[in-house]
Design an enzyme around this catalytic site. Structure first.
Site, short mmCIF file in Angstrom:
data_model
loop_
_atom_site.label_atom_id
_atom_site.label_comp_id
_atom_site.label_asym_id
_atom_site.label_seq_id
_atom_site.Cartn_x
_atom_site.Cartn_y
_atom_site.Cartn_z
N TYR A 46 -6.50 1.60 6.88
CA TYR A 46 -5.61 0.53 6.41
C TYR A 46 -5.52 -0.67 7.35
O TYR A 46 -4.93 -1.69 6.99
CB TYR A 46 -4.21 1.07 6.13
N CYS A 70 33.21 41.09 -8.76
CA CYS A 70 33.05 39.81 -9.44
C CYS A 70 34.26 38.92 -9.18
O CYS A 70 35.41 39.33 -9.43
CB CYS A 70 32.87 40.02 -10.94
N CYS A 88 33.05 39.23 -19.30
CA CYS A 88 33.42 38.41 -18.14
C CYS A 88 33.53 36.95 -18.56
O CYS A 88 32.60 36.41 -19.18
CB CYS A 88 32.39 38.57 -17.03
N LYS A 95 11.00 3.14 1.80
CA LYS A 95 10.94 4.58 1.59
C LYS A 95 11.59 4.99 0.28
O LYS A 95 12.61 4.44 -0.13
CB LYS A 95 11.63 5.32 2.75
N CYS A 143 36.14 38.38 -12.86
CA CYS A 143 36.81 39.43 -13.64
C CYS A 143 37.18 40.66 -12.81
O CYS A 143 37.84 41.57 -13.32
CB CYS A 143 35.93 39.85 -14.82
N CYS A 196 27.08 40.92 -12.34
CA CYS A 196 28.25 41.46 -13.02
C CYS A 196 27.79 41.93 -14.39
O CYS A 196 27.17 41.16 -15.14
CB CYS A 196 29.34 40.38 -13.17
N GLU A 246 0.85 -1.19 0.00
CA GLU A 246 0.00 0.00 0.00
C GLU A 246 0.89 1.24 0.00
O GLU A 246 1.96 1.25 0.61
CB GLU A 246 -0.89 0.03 1.25
N LYS A 303 2.37 4.58 1.21
CA LYS A 303 2.52 5.15 2.55
C LYS A 303 2.11 6.63 2.50
O LYS A 303 2.84 7.46 1.96
CB LYS A 303 3.94 5.00 3.05
N ASP A 358 1.54 10.35 3.54
CA ASP A 358 2.28 11.27 4.40
C ASP A 358 1.30 12.15 5.15
O ASP A 358 0.98 13.26 4.73
CB ASP A 358 3.23 12.10 3.55
#
Length: 681
Positions: free
Chosen positions: A227, A417, A440, A323, A420, A435, A115, A117, A119
């Site tokens: 379940y 930067c 560059c 899982k 550069c 920049c 089945e 799972k 959450d």
């Protein structure tokens, strides 16, 4: 003698786990993520296994959980609620099978029930004479909280069983959860009220169940899947119309008959191979479900075999949770660097201890911008929670200050930067630092990497390392320079032989035949992704039509908003960009496409002129398949219901969209009725 460092680590783990249990079960204010808790618990289990002398009777590894919170009346469960052992992969699942087999005779005939799972938040329900008399939270598995008034607001839970002559007492176990569309509605409402958003549906469901006002719970519209079913003394009660099921599969079928919702995506599996197939099947499809699932619950089907195997101190021996790779995982921040992208955006990056995330190893995660770094207060040495944004890009979601080492310092963005040396700027109204030097090396490199990428020009062999050599040596100062490279020049690069150079030169030459839509995407115009590029290329069959189109014409294209239209228009107003297009055109790159045929709505398919919204899980069609079929028949699919919506296609577990459609008088179709429309019947 055990090393002092190990003794200290064991005690530190126990203290952290005890504190986490207290915050979660008593204060109802958890600060430690489940994945972090699981990781710490596994480390403690491993250390105790390696050093049995360190084991103690009060270790968190021997406990099912902490004490129940006291906001509601604490009650003892009629039957304990055990946790499930976790398996992370088929190898661990095979070891679990080996373990349970050692506790039984040589059994050849058995099966598993699998089945999804869910959450959410576990509930224990008690029915007496067929009437719901008590609903409790899981608590610590032995004692829970009586939240019966709240449970009665969940419409998926029957107040009276649909059966004549019910058992004297019936125990039901199941999961309360928030459907994803309901969760989104709740957060939108919290935005309007200037309240903090819920982090995820699971936490929202747990918090909802602990609301003192049942009216608040009713408005949250929780759902429920049952379940487990346990009939007290059924064999001794001659009046009851049912007997204890012989298997888990029969239990699920009986739960449905009694009036409970049972997850429809279950499967009976004769072997672990079948379990693996089921697990992989939903690994690919679970994102299409209207609720969250983080794995598969695997149970031995036979109730007799379950009773024979019994329980450990914490887990049933006959069940386990397989899982999926965590979508949010903890890891340590080793460093914080900055990356300069092809648009000049300077992005801070967390350099991480390698960690498995959604099936891949992650060593870097984006921190987006300086504001986000300050908001998170990420520091080198922190334990960070990392997730994949949009299932693709790893990002830091939050840090855990309680695990922060001493002496850490806040991070500050650079002023120049790193590639550069140009002073960085932050344009007004933007969160991104940039920049602006178009020469560059990082910007040029990023543009070429993007140009060569699979969804763009798909130049096989032109990876980042080769691009870095080309830009560093100034052999490629723009993407146009790629088409001037000769095989003998490429062969001079590091680790590049004659044959490899010839193959790369051939791949660059082949890229000239890529269609106009790919070329448009490869240009790297801001906000123009691969999908938008295809739409624009259909409406503007050559680069000149697109370059000279007014903003109004661009905005008029369905799917192209104002932001995209302005970005495209501005890009073609820059001399350097028009010069690049001219260079590429002279090199033979394809800037002409196939014109988009005009659609006549009077003959555009059976669904021309109609608008659809799809909600819930359809019996056979996936949402994407249904959408494609509708669009192929001339219809349009949107995400939100309005008075202009023609039809709502509704599957199982439909949420608020169904209510809204009914209020607006929008026609509601099931899958069969949709198929009739598609066929023109």
């Amino acid at each position: 003698m055990v090393e002092t460092a190990i003794v200290k680590r064991v005690e530190q783990l126990r203290q952290q786990l005890r504190q986490a249990n207290y915050e979660y079960f008593v204060l109802d204010a958890p600060t430690l993520e489940d994945t972090v808790y699981d990781r710490l618990l596994r480390e403690l289990q491993s250390l105790e296994a390696e050093h049995p002398d360190l084991a103690t009777a009060d270790s968190p590894t021997l406990r099912i959980g902490g004490r129940a919170a006291e906001k509601f009346t604490s009650v003892k469960h009629n039957i304990p609620l055990y946790s499930l052992e976790n398996a992370f992969g088929m190898a661990e699942l095979a070891k679990w099978e080996e373990r349970w087999r050692r506790h039984t005779a040589n059994i050849a005939d058995f099966a598993y029930t699998c089945e999804l799972k869910i959450d959410g938040s576990a509930l224990a329900l008690t029915y007496e004479q067929g009437v719901l008399t008590r609903g409790t939270t899981r608590g610590d598995g032995i004692t829970g909280e009586d939240i019966t008034p709240n449970v009665k607001t969940i419409r998926a839970i029957p107040l009276r069983l649909r059966i004549e002559n019910p058992p004297e007492r019936l125990e039901i176990r199941g999961e309360a959860f928030l459907p994803l569309d309901v969760f989104a509605d709740i957060n939108r409402e919290r935005d309007r009220q200037a309240l903090d958003r819920f982090a995820n549906p699971r936490n929202a469901a747990a918090g909802t169940l602990r609301q003192l006002d049942p009216n608040v719970v009713a408005r949250r519209r929780l759902d429920f899947f049952a379940y487990t079913l346990l009939i007290a003394d059924a064999e001794d009660d001659e009046r009851t119309a049912i007997a204890s099921p012989a298997s888990q599969w029969e239990s699920l079928e009986l739960l449905q008959k009694l009036g409970f919702k049972v997850n429809p995506n279950r499967r009976r599996c004769p072997s672990l191979q079948d379990v693996g197939d089921y697990f992989e099947y939903w690994a690919e499809r679970r994102q299409d479900l209207p609720y969250l699932t983080d794995g598969v619950v695997v149970k031995l089907d036979s109730r007799a075999l379950q009773q024979q195997l019994g329980f450990t101190q914490k887990f049933p021996r006959w069940a386990i949770a397989l899982k999926y790779p965590a979508e949010e995982v903890p890891t340590r921040v080793k460093d914080i660097a900055v990356n300069v992208g092809r648009t000049g955006a300077v992005t801070p990056l967390a350099i991480l201890e390698p960690v498995q995330l959604a099936g891949t190893t992650v060593q870097r995660a984006t921190l987006h911008n300086g504001d986000r770094v300050a908001e998170l207060d990420v520091r080198v040495g922190d334990t960070a929670i990392v997730r994949k944004a949009g299932e693709i890009i790893p990002e830091v979601l939050r840090v855990l200050p309680s695990l922060r080492p001493d002496g850490t310092q806040p991070f500050t963005m650079p002023t120049h930067c790193p590639e550069c040396g140009t002073a960085l700027v932050r344009p007004e109204g933007e969160a991104v630092t940039r920049c602006l030097n178009v020469s560059c090396p990082a910007i040029v490199k990023g543009a070429i990497v993007h140009w060569a990428s699979r969804d763009a020009m798909d130049i096989d062999g032109l990876g980042e390392k080769i691009v870095e050599q080309l830009t560093r040596s100034q052999l490629a100062r723009s993407v146009a320079d790629l088409y001037t490279l000769r095989p003998e020049t490429i062969a001079e690069l590091e680790r590049m032989g004659k044959k490899s150079a010839e193959n790369l030169a051939a791949a660059i030459a082949r890229s000239k035949t890529q269609p106009w839509s790919r070329v448009l995407y490869a240009l790297g115009i801001r906000f123009v992704g691969s999908v938008n590029a295809k739409i624009l290329a259909e409406h503007f069959p050559n680069v000149n039509d697109l370059a000279t189109a007014p903003v109004e014409d661009l905005e008029a294209v369905f799917g192209i908003g104002g932001e995209i239209a302005r970005s495209v228009h501005q890009w073609f107003r820059i001399d350097a960009n028009r010069g690049l297009v001219d260079q590429l055109g002279k090199a033979g790159v394809q800037f002409v496409g196939v014109p988009r045929p005009a659609r006549d709505d009077s003959d555009g398919g059976p669904l021309a002129g109609t608008t659809f919204v799809i909600t819930g899980t359809l019996p056979t069609l996936k949402r994407n398949d249904a959408k494609a079929a509708i669009e192929a028949a001339g219809g349009k699919v949107t995400n939100s219901i309005s008075s202009k919506t023609s039809y709502l296609v509704c599957g199982a577990n439909a949420g608020s969209k169904l209510d809204k459609a009914q209020k607006l008088g929008v026609a509601v179709l099931d899958e069969a009725q949709l198929q009739d429309l598609l066929s023109g019947d």
